[in-house]
Design an enzyme around this catalytic site. Structure first.
Site, PDB file in Angstrom:
ATOM      1  N   LYS A  28      -3.136   5.708  -3.793  1.00 15.64           N
ATOM      2  CA  LYS A  28      -4.182   6.685  -3.500  1.00 15.64           C
ATOM      3  C   LYS A  28      -3.987   7.966  -4.305  1.00 15.64           C
ATOM      4  O   LYS A  28      -2.843   8.386  -4.536  1.00 15.64           O
ATOM      5  CB  LYS A  28      -4.167   7.034  -2.005  1.00 15.64           C
ATOM      6  CG  LYS A  28      -4.175   5.829  -1.081  1.00 15.64           C
ATOM      7  CD  LYS A  28      -4.009   6.250   0.372  1.00 15.64           C
ATOM      8  CE  LYS A  28      -3.699   5.060   1.251  1.00 15.64           C
ATOM      9  NZ  LYS A  28      -2.325   4.513   1.025  1.00 15.64           N
ATOM     10  N   ASP A  54       0.841  -1.194   0.000  1.00 19.94           N
ATOM     11  CA  ASP A  54       0.000   0.000   0.000  1.00 19.94           C
ATOM     12  C   ASP A  54       0.873   1.241   0.000  1.00 19.94           C
ATOM     13  O   ASP A  54       1.732   1.418   0.868  1.00 19.94           O
ATOM     14  CB  ASP A  54      -0.895   0.016   1.244  1.00 19.94           C
ATOM     15  CG  ASP A  54      -1.606   1.349   1.410  1.00 19.94           C
ATOM     16  OD1 ASP A  54      -2.656   1.537   0.768  1.00 19.94           O
ATOM     17  OD2 ASP A  54      -1.104   2.217   2.163  1.00 19.94           O
ATOM     18  N   HIS A  71      -7.726   9.536  -1.396  1.00 20.53           N
ATOM     19  CA  HIS A  71      -6.967   9.590  -0.147  1.00 20.53           C
ATOM     20  C   HIS A  71      -7.747  10.250   0.993  1.00 20.53           C
ATOM     21  O   HIS A  71      -7.569   9.905   2.161  1.00 20.53           O
ATOM     22  CB  HIS A  71      -5.658  10.348  -0.375  1.00 20.53           C
ATOM     23  CG  HIS A  71      -4.575  10.002   0.581  1.00 20.53           C
ATOM     24  ND1 HIS A  71      -3.252   9.939   0.221  1.00 20.53           N
ATOM     25  CD2 HIS A  71      -4.596   9.697   1.894  1.00 20.53           C
ATOM     26  CE1 HIS A  71      -2.514   9.617   1.281  1.00 20.53           C
ATOM     27  NE2 HIS A  71      -3.313   9.471   2.310  1.00 20.53           N
ATOM     28  N   TYR A  77       2.735  10.136  -0.740  1.00 19.87           N
ATOM     29  CA  TYR A  77       3.873   9.647   0.042  1.00 19.87           C
ATOM     30  C   TYR A  77       5.204   9.939  -0.654  1.00 19.87           C
ATOM     31  O   TYR A  77       6.257   9.899  -0.006  1.00 19.87           O
ATOM     32  CB  TYR A  77       3.787   8.135   0.257  1.00 19.87           C
ATOM     33  CG  TYR A  77       2.605   7.652   1.066  1.00 19.87           C
ATOM     34  CD1 TYR A  77       1.749   8.530   1.732  1.00 19.87           C
ATOM     35  CD2 TYR A  77       2.330   6.284   1.156  1.00 19.87           C
ATOM     36  CE1 TYR A  77       0.668   8.069   2.458  1.00 19.87           C
ATOM     37  CE2 TYR A  77       1.248   5.822   1.886  1.00 19.87           C
ATOM     38  CZ  TYR A  77       0.422   6.711   2.530  1.00 19.87           C
ATOM     39  OH  TYR A  77      -0.652   6.239   3.238  1.00 19.87           O
TER      40      TYR A  77
END
Length: 293
Positions: free
Chosen positions: A75, A45, A108, A50
């Site tokens: 996401k 994931d 997200h 990120y």
């Protein structure tokens, strides 16, 4: 639950326990992913926000496993919400990951200040699903009010709702609605790591109830928490970059919590959120541009 497979509401099978890479520095991500896949994980994931999707892809390629053996979840960030913007977000993520198809693509956050834009983003996910670009779609951090509106104004039920969920914050109202709609609840910070760095007075790792249950099974408090998620039918995505921790987090399929032990863990809920309130997420406070591939 003695296996690591969950069937989503559209029939797609997903490993329930995966490796999360939130706040994993890019320089450490590919090694962590490759090590997790070597140990036996088959679900990774990540997220556009990120900043490590490219390194996740590198770790997958380093593993030597066939692409079909690995479930990849990522996401879309709020800056990329909208019909065309979200379709382009898929292109950016897929290119960074080095894949043609993403197994699970989710929004997200709900953008409460402009939920119409959130709905357009989800409609873009529906189109990506119809086109075969993704195998399943979902959301993250959606509260019941967000979910009810999404369900009323879109066509495809989310397969997953990923939320903050650990023994100290269980969001039973969210879980109840997810279950009623056959949406899988997926836990981020599933072992309560956020309680250790968010400045709270109590840390799940030190909880005497969890430690005592662990001692009875020859397991750690962390393993007890992950087993709790799986036995209650949730997905969990613990994060670590340390090989020993990555292995410990996956070693949860050889014991079973009793009903009494599950009830004891359920009783630890404080109702206190450690992460941001989903309704506080705005483009002004949390907006960030996602780089091109």
């Amino acid at each position: 639950m003695t296996t690591n497979t969950i069937t989503l509401n559209n029939g797609v099978q997903m490993p329930g326990l995966g490796l999360g890479v939130f706040q994993t520095p890019p320089a450490e991500t590919s090694e962590a992913v490759a090590e997790a896949l070597r140990i036996g994980y088959r679900h990774i994931d990540t997220a556009a926000a990120y900043g490590n999707e490219r390194e996740v892809g590198e770790g997958i390629r380093r593993s030597g496993l066939e692409r079909s053996e690995i479930f990849v979840e990522t996401k879309v960030w709020i800056n990329d919400y909208g019909l065309e913007e979200t379709r382009h977000a898929f292109d950016k993520s897929a290119s960074k990951l080095g894949v043609e198809q993403i197994d699970l693509l989710i929004l997200h956050q709900p953008l409460s200040e402009d939920f119409a834009r959130t709905l357009d983003a989800y409609r873009a996910l529906e189109k990506l699903l119809a086109d075969g670009k993704v195998r399943a779609i979902g959301v993250s951090n959606f509260l019941p009010a967000h979910m009810k509106r999404l369900l009323a104004e879109t066509t495809v039920q989310p397969a997953v709702n990923q939320i903050e969920l650990h023994p100290y914050f269980q969001q039973r109202d969210v879980q109840k609605l997810d279950n009623q709609q056959e949406i899988l609840t997926q836990a981020w910070s599933p072992i309560g790591g956020i309680t250790a760095y968010a400045g709270g007075e109590k840390r799940t790792f030190d909880d005497p109830v969890l430690r005592e249950i662990g001692q009875r099974h020859g397991k750690t408090a962390v393993q007890v928490m992950l087993r709790w998620h799986l036995q209650e039918g949730r997905s969990a995505i613990p994060k670590s970059t340390k090989p020993a921790r990555i292995a410990e987090n996956f070693d949860v399929f050889d014991f079973e919590l009793s009903l009494e032990q599950i009830a004891a863990i359920d009783g630890l809920d404080t109702g206190v959120r450690s992460g941001p309130d989903p309704d506080s997420i705005t483009l002004e406070t949390y907006g960030r541009d996602i780089p091109e591939a």
